[in-house]
Design a protein around this motif. Structure first.
Motif, short mmCIF file in Angstrom:
data_model
loop_
_atom_site.label_atom_id
_atom_site.label_comp_id
_atom_site.label_asym_id
_atom_site.label_seq_id
_atom_site.Cartn_x
_atom_site.Cartn_y
_atom_site.Cartn_z
N LYS A 47 8.68 -4.85 -5.23
CA LYS A 47 8.46 -6.08 -5.82
C LYS A 47 6.99 -6.08 -6.71
CE LYS A 47 7.67 -7.50 -1.69
NZ LYS A 47 7.85 -6.37 -0.69
N THR A 48 6.05 -5.33 -6.44
CA THR A 48 5.04 -5.27 -6.84
C THR A 48 5.07 -4.59 -8.44
OG1 THR A 48 3.39 -5.11 -4.94
CG2 THR A 48 2.61 -4.49 -7.18
N GLN A 64 4.57 -6.15 -12.10
CA GLN A 64 3.74 -5.54 -13.08
C GLN A 64 4.27 -5.08 -14.39
OE1 GLN A 64 2.76 -1.95 -10.60
NE2 GLN A 64 0.76 -2.34 -10.32
N TRP A 101 -4.43 -11.02 -12.54
CA TRP A 101 -3.57 -10.44 -11.34
C TRP A 101 -4.48 -10.58 -9.99
CZ3 TRP A 101 1.31 -7.48 -11.34
CH2 TRP A 101 1.61 -7.07 -10.27
N CYS A 135 -4.28 -9.54 -5.93
CA CYS A 135 -3.64 -8.84 -4.73
C CYS A 135 -4.18 -9.64 -3.31
CB CYS A 135 -4.31 -7.55 -4.61
SG CYS A 135 -3.30 -6.55 -3.36
N SER A 161 -2.72 -9.89 0.14
CA SER A 161 -2.60 -8.87 1.03
C SER A 161 -3.42 -9.32 2.40
CB SER A 161 -3.05 -7.59 0.64
OG SER A 161 -2.09 -6.80 -0.35
N ASP A 170 -0.04 -11.38 -5.56
CA ASP A 170 0.69 -10.09 -5.10
C ASP A 170 0.31 -9.96 -3.48
OD1 ASP A 170 2.27 -7.74 -5.22
OD2 ASP A 170 0.56 -6.75 -5.41
N ASP A 171 1.54 -9.72 -3.00
CA ASP A 171 1.59 -9.61 -1.50
C ASP A 171 1.01 -10.63 -0.74
OD1 ASP A 171 2.49 -7.86 0.82
OD2 ASP A 171 0.50 -6.78 0.55
N THR A 193 4.72 -12.45 -4.91
CA THR A 193 5.50 -11.39 -4.38
C THR A 193 5.28 -11.43 -2.80
OG1 THR A 193 3.76 -9.51 -4.47
CG2 THR A 193 5.14 -10.08 -6.61
N ASP A 222 -6.59 -3.06 0.52
CA ASP A 222 -6.69 -3.25 -0.82
C ASP A 222 -8.34 -2.87 -1.30
OD1 ASP A 222 -4.07 -3.89 -1.61
OD2 ASP A 222 -4.57 -5.76 -0.30
N LYS A 225 0.91 1.69 -1.74
CA LYS A 225 1.44 0.31 -1.94
C LYS A 225 2.87 0.26 -1.48
CE LYS A 225 0.83 -3.79 -3.18
NZ LYS A 225 -0.24 -4.57 -2.41
#
Length: 472
Positions: free
Chosen positions: A198-199, A203, A220, A222, A224, A269-270, A298, A426, A471
């Protein structure tokens, strides 16, 4: 564990303990202890690979670790005493120093340590005998691992490095460039289990030239955060690009100023938060962007996709065999080229089928096999033993495969890898700092006394980056 055994063996063979042997006549105990630790070390790889599935082996490893640590502490203590004696008596004339480090006093001290060594040796006797009933196999040591140049990684993904996601990429780019969207900000969810890419797909789209030209502002972030403590303020600060002191009002004002009237693309992301109310609060802060602004999310959660998605979620499927094999031979074979050895190719294809189309699993195993000698016997053993224990239908098989990659790390890297789990998820780890922390923990053991520990630590880091998967 293997690293601890290596340190104990090294201490046993040091000059200080040859002197201890002369003073107290513990030669038999030292030699026996050295032989037992060496014999146990030979099966440690097999034991550590099986410990999660066999309670007896797990208990044996726990007992072994306790005894080895006791041995290491004891031998370290004696070594430190000997070093202190050398420093304090060199060129000294003081009577007190001479008496304290006199031979008779050292014999008494050494005799005490010798008795403790004998006690530890007896414990090792019992552990050594238990080993024979656990059906453990000798697995080749790190000496059999062939070294390759470390593959450099980048903060972005090149299009040619991604396999099997071309249709998904085209679909996402087309969606993001849609000029007929009715809302100021739209959300495109990418959904799939860990390891499907997914990441990587996000990207790839993020770095697409058409996307870069279309959007005025790109960011971007992250996220998480698997806990329930999802923090809109922290996410807002990440979007802004730096931390802002003060209350939530000050942060949200800065966020609105950053995106106001701009056509932006934001990647979250995540994403884990399934609380719709918290998402709506964050979304309201992002509505100030220009019409056509987009957010890619994602996530592994279908619920997240439902509460956030403006567009129909993009659910990633497993790679088909053709693309799986292409990805594997890029990772596993030198220069990414399929070898002429058809028997090796056949084994590789069997291994790829076991990965069930999960890109992270394929990359992990491919990278692992890349570090091994290109021999049929090694690959056959891996397929028929290590990989055979993983159930292809297990939804958590990716974790078992990642555990395999850890099991096959050289012993000196295992401690370094495990140490990194102390950092938050992260967290950006600075290489120099990490190497210094490894040094402080005693994880770096140069084989050549003339080599700088920082240089050895740097090599550890490169090897660690080559073999580790960060990741999902």
């Amino acid at each position: 564990m293997e690293a601890i055994a290596d340190r104990v063996i090294g201490l046993l063979g040091s000059l200080a303990f040859k002197e201890l042997d002369i003073l107290c006549n513990f030669q038999d105990d030292l030699e026996s202890m050295n032989s037992m630790v060496s014999a146990i070390k030979a099966v440690l790889r097999d034991a550590e690979a099986k410990d999660m599935k066999d309670n007896l082996i797990n208990d044996w490893l726990v007992k072994l670790k306790d005894v080895l640590l006791d041995a290491e502490d004891l031998l370290d203590a004696y070594s430190a005493d000997e070093l202190a004696r050398e420093v304090m008596t060199k060129g000294k004339r003081a009577k007190g120093v001479r008496i304290f480090f006199s031979k008779s006093n050292r014999i008494v001290c050494a005799a005490k340590i010798g008795h403790e060594i004998r006690a530890i040796r007896k414990k090792l006797d019992g552990i050594f005998n238990e080993k024979n009933n656990l059906h453990l196999s000798k697995i080749s040591s790190t000496a059999s691992i062939e070294s390759h140049d470390c593959r450099e990684t980048y903060s972005f993904v090149r299009e040619e490095d991604v396999v099997g996601r071309d249709e998904e990429r085209k679909h996402l780019v087309s969606t993001l460039l849609d000029l007929d969207v009715k809302t100021n900000v739209s959300v495109v969810p990418i959904v799939g289990i860990g390891g499907l890419g997914k990441t990587t797909l996000a990207q790839q789209v993020y770095n697409d030239e058409a996307i870069k030209k279309h959007f005025e502002l790109m960011k971007w972030v992250c996220v998480s955060d698997e806990s329930s403590e999802f923090n809109n303020k922290k996410v807002a600060q990440n979007i802004i690009g730096h931390e802002i002191g003060g209350d939530v009002e000050k942060v949200t004002e800065a966020l609105r100023d950053k995106i106001e009237g701009k056509l932006f693309l934001l990647v979250l992301d995540d994403f884990w938060n399934e609380d719709r109310e918290k998402w709506l609060k964050l979304e309201s802060l992002l509505r100030g962007g220009k019409k056509g602004s987009m957010i890619i999310v994602t996530t592994r959660s279908k619920i997240v996709a439902q509460i956030m998605g403006t567009f129909v979620p993009l659910y990633l499927d497993d790679l088909d065999f053709k693309n799986s094999w292409e990805l594997f031979h890029r990772m596993a074979f030198k220069d990414g080229k399929e070898p002429d050895n058809q028997e090796l190719v056949g084994i590789g294809r069997d291994i790829v089928r076991k990965c069930a189309g999960v890109p992270l699993a394929i990359r992990t195993i491919g990278s692992l096999l890349f570090t091994k000698k290109m021999g049929v016997s090694e690959w056959s053993y891996f397929r028929d033993n290590d990989l055979a224990s993983i159930d292809s239908d297990d939804k958590n098989k990716i974790y078992s495969i990642l555990k395999l990659s850890y099991d096959h790390l050289p012993s000196h890297l295992k401690n370094c890898f495990a140490f990194c789990s102390l950092f938050p998820k992260d967290y950006v780890i600075e290489r120099t700092t990490l190497v210094q922390l490894w040094m402080a923990e005693g994880f770096i053991q140069p084989l050549d006394k003339h080599r700088c520990m920082e240089d050895v630590g740097d090599e550890y880091f490169k090897s660690y980056c080559q073999g580790a998967c960060f990741k999902m």
